[in-house]
Design a protein around this motif. Structure first.
Motif, PDB file in Angstrom:
ATOM      1  N   ASP A 193       1.136   1.223  -7.884  1.00  0.00           N
ATOM      2  CA  ASP A 193       0.663   2.493  -7.333  1.00  0.00           C
ATOM      3  C   ASP A 193      -0.752   2.796  -7.826  1.00  0.00           C
ATOM      4  OD1 ASP A 193       1.842   2.656  -9.850  1.00  0.00           O
ATOM      5  OD2 ASP A 193       2.910   4.537  -9.460  1.00  0.00           O
ATOM      6  N   VAL A 194      -1.029   2.507  -9.088  1.00  0.00           N
ATOM      7  CA  VAL A 194      -2.367   2.717  -9.640  1.00  0.00           C
ATOM      8  C   VAL A 194      -3.345   1.706  -9.050  1.00  0.00           C
ATOM      9  CG1 VAL A 194      -3.735   2.728 -11.760  1.00  0.00           C
ATOM     10  CG2 VAL A 194      -1.411   3.666 -11.767  1.00  0.00           C
ATOM     11  N   GLN A 195      -2.922   0.449  -8.981  1.00  0.00           N
ATOM     12  CA  GLN A 195      -3.778  -0.602  -8.429  1.00  0.00           C
ATOM     13  C   GLN A 195      -4.184  -0.283  -6.991  1.00  0.00           C
ATOM     14  OE1 GLN A 195      -1.868  -4.439  -8.355  1.00  0.00           O
ATOM     15  NE2 GLN A 195      -3.609  -5.472  -7.413  1.00  0.00           N
ATOM     16  N   ARG A 196      -3.231   0.220  -6.209  1.00  0.00           N
ATOM     17  CA  ARG A 196      -3.509   0.536  -4.800  1.00  0.00           C
ATOM     18  C   ARG A 196      -4.647   1.531  -4.657  1.00  0.00           C
ATOM     19  NH1 ARG A 196       0.939   3.852  -1.416  1.00  0.00           N
ATOM     20  NH2 ARG A 196       0.306   5.369  -2.993  1.00  0.00           N
ATOM     21  N   GLY A 204     -12.004  -3.156  -9.628  1.00  0.00           N
ATOM     22  CA  GLY A 204     -10.636  -3.233 -10.108  1.00  0.00           C
ATOM     23  C   GLY A 204      -9.964  -4.515  -9.663  1.00  0.00           C
ATOM     24  N   PRO A 205      -8.679  -4.654  -9.986  1.00  0.00           N
ATOM     25  CA  PRO A 205      -7.836  -3.660 -10.660  1.00  0.00           C
ATOM     26  C   PRO A 205      -8.254  -3.449 -12.110  1.00  0.00           C
ATOM     27  CG  PRO A 205      -6.669  -5.733 -10.512  1.00  0.00           C
ATOM     28  CD  PRO A 205      -7.939  -5.914  -9.728  1.00  0.00           C
ATOM     29  N   ALA A 206      -7.947  -2.255 -12.621  1.00  0.00           N
ATOM     30  CA  ALA A 206      -8.312  -1.924 -13.995  1.00  0.00           C
ATOM     31  C   ALA A 206      -7.064  -1.434 -14.730  1.00  0.00           C
ATOM     32  CB  ALA A 206      -9.423  -0.878 -14.003  1.00  0.00           C
ATOM     33  N   CYS A 287       6.247 -11.890  -6.586  1.00  0.00           N
ATOM     34  CA  CYS A 287       6.183 -10.511  -7.062  1.00  0.00           C
ATOM     35  C   CYS A 287       6.876  -9.600  -6.053  1.00  0.00           C
ATOM     36  CB  CYS A 287       4.738 -10.064  -7.279  1.00  0.00           C
ATOM     37  SG  CYS A 287       3.751 -10.012  -5.762  1.00  0.00           S
ATOM     38  N   ILE A 288       7.218  -8.390  -6.486  1.00  0.00           N
ATOM     39  CA  ILE A 288       7.904  -7.426  -5.617  1.00  0.00           C
ATOM     40  C   ILE A 288       6.974  -6.935  -4.521  1.00  0.00           C
ATOM     41  CG2 ILE A 288       9.047  -5.165  -5.552  1.00  0.00           C
ATOM     42  CD1 ILE A 288       9.930  -5.712  -8.471  1.00  0.00           C
ATOM     43  N   LEU A 289       5.682  -6.777  -4.818  1.00  0.00           N
ATOM     44  CA  LEU A 289       4.722  -6.350  -3.797  1.00  0.00           C
ATOM     45  C   LEU A 289       4.790  -7.263  -2.587  1.00  0.00           C
ATOM     46  CD1 LEU A 289       2.222  -4.586  -2.990  1.00  0.00           C
ATOM     47  CD2 LEU A 289       0.816  -6.383  -4.021  1.00  0.00           C
ATOM     48  N   GLU A 290       4.889  -8.559  -2.829  1.00  0.00           N
ATOM     49  CA  GLU A 290       4.939  -9.523  -1.731  1.00  0.00           C
ATOM     50  C   GLU A 290       6.303  -9.541  -1.047  1.00  0.00           C
ATOM     51  OE1 GLU A 290       4.566 -14.362  -1.153  1.00  0.00           O
ATOM     52  OE2 GLU A 290       3.771 -13.431  -2.965  1.00  0.00           O
ATOM     53  N   LEU A 291       7.375  -9.435  -1.845  1.00  0.00           N
ATOM     54  CA  LEU A 291       8.726  -9.508  -1.299  1.00  0.00           C
ATOM     55  C   LEU A 291       9.091  -8.243  -0.526  1.00  0.00           C
ATOM     56  CD1 LEU A 291      10.486 -10.970  -4.456  1.00  0.00           C
ATOM     57  CD2 LEU A 291      10.040 -12.211  -2.327  1.00  0.00           C
ATOM     58  N   GLY A 292       8.627  -7.104  -1.008  1.00  0.00           N
ATOM     59  CA  GLY A 292       8.964  -5.821  -0.396  1.00  0.00           C
ATOM     60  C   GLY A 292      10.087  -5.128  -1.144  1.00  0.00           C
TER      61      GLY A 292
END
Length: 331
Positions: A193-196, A204-206, A287-292
């Motif tokens: 959420d922060v990276q987005r 970033g990401p930071a 990662c979960i970001l990729e999997l959904g």
């Protein structure tokens, strides 16, 4: 050879190696070999992995000679041997000189961008890209990883790291293998959420990556991987589980830019030093970001994340709430 860093109960951070399910302290093993008249070198070996790497080839060569001395001994009888289940392993290089993390697996990039309705950036194919992350936030296997208070979307990333073992600048891809001390499993923890929000600014990401990176359980030298080598890639299966459920499966050889490419890019106009760490980026499905989140929710305190890569062992960490109490889970 499997190099480790571990916390000695009396002597603090130490460099060692794995043999027959024991951790053997390198400096203490050298002293024992000298007492037995089995070690010609009188130069004391540094007690930490950083110190050994700084000696470049000389340090690693001395370590190999020490391992050969103990290869045919009853390890359990040696006074400097510690059963692995009693050893507190740190990251193989607990405080790297620097940490560059690349973005080198095409499947991960395509899928993660596709989930956000984005096409591939054509420039991605032109050269490997990386960002610098916090080299002071490394932890080893079985360490607890705090979920920062500022995130609710905590994610793992299944990667491979290489540790630089030889100083170099403007390194050619064809010479890159000479600069690699070894490989280890890497988990690039991410606050999505922060990276987005950060990447919208154009940097970033930071803070999305600032809080923790896991590496381990050991550093494996390249000679241990010759039989699975395919040119400048290696045929190694990679998996990640959360609470025993397999979520990710990929293979190291599917990397689009090889580590030779990554090292060549990182060293352009810049000197790489022993103890620098270079990450591969996330393998496809890693990662979960990729999997959904329909496949798995974001990570929560109490979750056990286990990453396994053939030959490189298992890297496991349990998530805890920031500021919470708890003890590391030892295998």
């Amino acid at each position: 050879m499997k190099f480790v860093s571990y916390q000695h109960p009396e002597l603090g951070e130490r460099a060692g190696y794995l043999q027959h399910d024991h951790v053997l302290d390198l400096a203490l093993a050298q002293g024992h070999a000298q007492e037995q008249g089995r070690c010609l070198s009188q130069r004391p070996l540094p007690v930490t992995m950083a110190g050994i790497l700084e000696l470049e080839g000389e340090g690693l060569q001395a370590a190999r000679a020490i391992a050969e001395y103990t290869a045919n001994t009853q390890v359990a009888s040696l006074p400097f041997a510690l059963p692995l289940e009693r050893a507190q392993l740190l990251a193989p290089v607990p405080r790297p000189r620097s940490f560059r993390d690349f973005y080198a697996f095409e499947e991960h990039v395509k899928t993660a961008r596709g989930r956000r309705g984005l096409e591939m950036v054509p420039e991605w194919y032109d050269f490997p890209v990386f960002y610098f992350s916090n080299h002071n936030a490394f932890v080893g296997t079985d360490a607890l990883v705090e979920r920062p208070a500022y995130t609710k979307w905590l994610d793992f990333e299944l990667e491979i790291a290489c540790v630089i073992g030889k100083t170099g600048r403007d390194i050619k891809a064809s010479d890159a293998a000479q600069h690699i001390a070894g490989f280890a499993i890497l988990n690039d923890w991410s606050a999505r959420d922060v990276q987005r929000e950060e990447v919208k600014v154009g940097l970033g990401p930071a803070k999305g990556k600032d809080f923790a990176t896991s590496m381990g359980p050991y550093l494996l030298t390249l000679d241990e991987l010759e039989d699975v080598r395919d040119g400048d890639r290696w045929n190694l299966e990679m998996t990640a589980k959360v609470n025993g459920q397999e979520l990710s499966r990929g293979n190291f050889r599917t990397i689009y830019f090889s580590f030779a490419d990554l090292i060549a890019r990182a060293s352009e106009g810049v000197t790489l030093y022993p103890g620098d760490v270079i990450g591969s980026g996330t393998v496809g499905t890693g990662c979960i970001l990729e999997l959904g989140t329909d496949v798995h929710r974001w990570l929560e305190p109490g979750d056990l994340v286990e990453m396994e890569i053939e030959r490189l062992g298992v890297l496991r960490n349990t998530v805890k709430e920031e500021g919470g109490s708890g003890c590391a889970i030892l295998s």
